[in-house]
Design an enzyme around this catalytic site. Structure first.
Site, PDB file in Angstrom:
ATOM      1  N   GLY A   1       0.808  -1.228   0.000  1.00  0.00           N
ATOM      2  CA  GLY A   1       0.000   0.000   0.000  1.00  0.00           C
ATOM      3  C   GLY A   1       0.832   1.265   0.000  1.00  0.00           C
ATOM      4  O   GLY A   1       2.049   1.238   0.136  1.00  0.00           O
TER       5      GLY A   1
ATOM      6  N   ARG B 116      -1.558  -0.030  -9.616  1.00  0.00           N
ATOM      7  CA  ARG B 116      -0.416  -0.889  -9.952  1.00  0.00           C
ATOM      8  C   ARG B 116      -0.858  -2.333 -10.187  1.00  0.00           C
ATOM      9  O   ARG B 116      -1.956  -2.717  -9.769  1.00  0.00           O
ATOM     10  CB  ARG B 116       0.552  -0.907  -8.749  1.00  0.00           C
ATOM     11  CG  ARG B 116       1.107   0.439  -8.433  1.00  0.00           C
ATOM     12  CD  ARG B 116       0.945   0.744  -6.937  1.00  0.00           C
ATOM     13  NE  ARG B 116       1.205   2.179  -6.704  1.00  0.00           N
ATOM     14  CZ  ARG B 116       2.419   2.687  -6.613  1.00  0.00           C
ATOM     15  NH1 ARG B 116       3.465   1.893  -6.625  1.00  0.00           N
ATOM     16  NH2 ARG B 116       2.586   3.981  -6.461  1.00  0.00           N
TER      17      ARG B 116
ATOM     18  N   ASP C   6       4.516  -4.241  -7.302  1.00  0.00           N
ATOM     19  CA  ASP C   6       3.849  -3.042  -6.782  1.00  0.00           C
ATOM     20  C   ASP C   6       4.422  -1.783  -7.435  1.00  0.00           C
ATOM     21  O   ASP C   6       3.858  -0.696  -7.264  1.00  0.00           O
ATOM     22  CB  ASP C   6       3.986  -2.951  -5.251  1.00  0.00           C
ATOM     23  CG  ASP C   6       5.424  -3.027  -4.790  1.00  0.00           C
ATOM     24  OD1 ASP C   6       6.086  -4.017  -5.104  1.00  0.00           O
ATOM     25  OD2 ASP C   6       5.891  -2.091  -4.132  1.00  0.00           O
TER      26      ASP C   6
END
Ligand code: AMP
Ligand code: MG
Length: 532
Positions: A109, A209, A279
């Site tokens: 995140g 992403r 990511d």
């Protein structure tokens, strides 16, 4: 006479919030680190800093977004450093996961990134404005949510330089200092020290992403997975049609195509991303998350500046095309639950290699001044990397030198070959290490003489394809050291010169020179880490 429209500064602009309004979010504003199951994002509030002030500003980006430059200090700069959230903003941190160095890492995140909202650019397209380094979010894990000046200068300069080179990338609007110190152990070796903090305001249509989809698939949040796919397709791939299983397949093909085009550009300019975890892969095929990246100086497929990757060299220059495919396979797996046949995306992965090869050859043909690229040219292109590596040729200087040498090459002037080798190679002239590259040049000159276009036309095309100026690692480091000492002139000069990288700029030849010997091993120039 119509009055020219006065653009608003970032504090006066009107923001939209489609990500927040369309997708599921945790509205609690609780910044404590935790898992956030069931949500696409968490609403956040940037943590104010001591003395927000503007250090650098991208005029082109601002003009495109329809923003006016704010004063060095004041409400505009406050927005860009996270000290002011205006009425139309709904700041959020996105939830995503990813494979780091090949291993599944679970929830990651936006640990230090926060999107403030979306602006409608002057061409009508939506662009998300995101602060990097604006304080902790639920995704910060054990870290502080901050960014240091050194890394922020690198992201600000490089993302804009990449744009001006024609490489697909996220952009940067501004670089702001925070007036706060941030403690970092740059090489994870026990030498932590305080460094000046900074915030980059970066911009992209969206920062979604591969890992955004992976996390939802891994945790079985299939409704959320579909909602995110539908949001991305509807908003950013409308030409594909309304979301449906067939459209998901076409969308994946388009993401694969864009990823291949992006990586082909990297390989043609000598950019090493450094941390190609899933990511750090944009769903729009944009270069994203500028960390321990670097520019090839002596050509070497095995080179990476990232000390964290010195063991496996997974993300070294020559590995990038293969890693692009690996990451797409991970994305294909994550999208499987949206399709009647979860294996349906597998065959499309072949398209990645086909697009990569075609794009790379096209880019290289332009760099070599060849109007057509026939079967024998493939052998010529394939022979080049080994010859460049043996001679330790500087990729940028070599191709620029080639462009400048066109008239001489066409006239079989062999002295020009030695001049080019001396100017472009880190190995001294007269060395046996130059022999393969010299032989390659003789062969190439022969091929060039088969071109039918006028020499000036060939040369003009090559000068427009081979940049004179790239963000050499040591130049970025010099700009950083000056900025840390309060002198912003080198940073602004680099920013300015890198806006027209293909153009001769009198007085700036020192920015297009061979890397000096002292920079070969210097930390920050030759070696970087993920500590930023
Ligand atoms: P990166 O290696 O920069 O792609 O970051 C990987 C993950 O670590 C992402 O979830 C980042 O948001 C998080 N991260 C990196 N640096 C920090 C930091 N200083 N504070 C909080 N989270 C961070
Ligand atoms: Mg990242």
């Amino acid at each position: 006479m119509p009055q020219p429209i006065a653009f608003p500064t970032p504090d006066k602009a009107v923001y939209q919030n489609s990500f927040v309004d369309t997708l599921r979010g945790d509205a609690s504003l609780d910044n404590s680190p935790r898992q956030v199951p069931g949500y696409h994002y968490s609403r956040t509030a940037p943590t104010p800093v001591a003395d927000p002030h503007l250090l650098a500003w991208s005029e082109e980006m601002a003009a495109f977004l329809g923003l006016a430059k704010p004063a060095e200090r004041g409400p505009g700069a406050a927005v860009l450093a996270g000290n002011l959230v205006t009425e139309t903003m709904k700041p959020f941190a996105a939830r995503y996961g990813g494979h780091q160095f090949g291993n599944w890492a679970g929830q990651l995140g936006d640990g230090r990134a926060m999107s403030l909202g979306e602006l409608t650019a002057t061409d009508g397209t939506p662009w998300e404005l995101q602060l990097k380094g604006a304080g902790p979010t639920p995704y910060s894990r054990r870290a502080d949510g901050r960014a240091v000046l050194r890394s922020s200068v690198r992201e600000f300069l490089c993302s804009e330089a990449m744009y001006h080179l024609g490489v697909p990338t996220t952009r940067a609007l501004s670089l702001a200092a925070t007036g706060d110190q941030v403690v970092r152990d740059m090489f994870y070796d026990g030498n932590a020290r305080p460094e000046p903090g900074a915030v980059v305001a970066r911009v992209a249509p969206t920062f979604v992403r591969f890992g955004s989809f992976q996390l939802l698939a891994a945790l079985g949040e299939i409704d959320n997975l579909q909602a995110l796919a539908d949001y991305v397709i509807t908003r950013y791939f409308p030409e594909l049609g309304a979301p449906s299983p067939e459209v998901y397949v076409r969308w994946f093909a388009e993401v694969s195509r864009r990823t291949a085009v992006m990586v082909a550009h990297w390989q043609s300019v000598g950019f090493v991303h450094g941390v190609l975890n899933t990511d750090n892969m944009s769903i729009l095929g944009l270069t994203i998350d500028y960390g321990p990246y670097g520019w090839l100086e002596p050509f070497d497929p095995d080179w990476t500046p990232n000390t964290t990757d010195f063991g496996g060299r997974r993300y070294a220059f020559g590995q990038q095309p293969r890693i692009g495919l690996w990451n797409l396979m991970a994305l294909a797996q994550a999208l499987g639950p949206l399709l009647p046949d979860p294996q349906a995306l597998r065959p499309l992965l072949d398209e990645y290699a086909a697009t990569f090869n075609a794009t790379y050859r096209q880019l290289m043909a332009r760099k070599l001044g060849l109007a057509t690229f026939a079967a024998p040219d493939h052998a010529l292109l394939e022979a080049l990397p080994a010859a460049l590596q043996t001679a330790e040729a500087d990729l940028t200087l070599f191709f620029r030198g080639l462009s400048e040498a066109v008239p001489a090459l066409l006239q079989e002037d062999d002295d020009a070959l030695d001049t080019l080798l001396a100017a472009a190679c880190y190995i001294e002239p007269g060395s046996a290490a130059h022999v393969p590259l010299r032989a390659w040049l003789v062969q190439y000159a022969g091929r060039l003489r088969q071109e039918t276009a006028a020499p000036e036309v060939i040369q003009e095309g090559m000068l427009a394809a081979n940049p004179k100026y790239v963000l050499r690692n040591y130049l970025a480091q010099q700009a950083i050291e000056a900025a840390e000492a309060g002198d912003l002139a080198p940073l602004h000069r680099l920013q300015q010169v890198l806006k027209t990288p293909f153009t001769e700029q009198p007085g700036h030849d020192d920015l297009a020179a061979k890397r000096p010997e002292w920079a070969r091993t210097k930390p920050g120039s030759a070696t970087l880490s993920c500590s930023s």
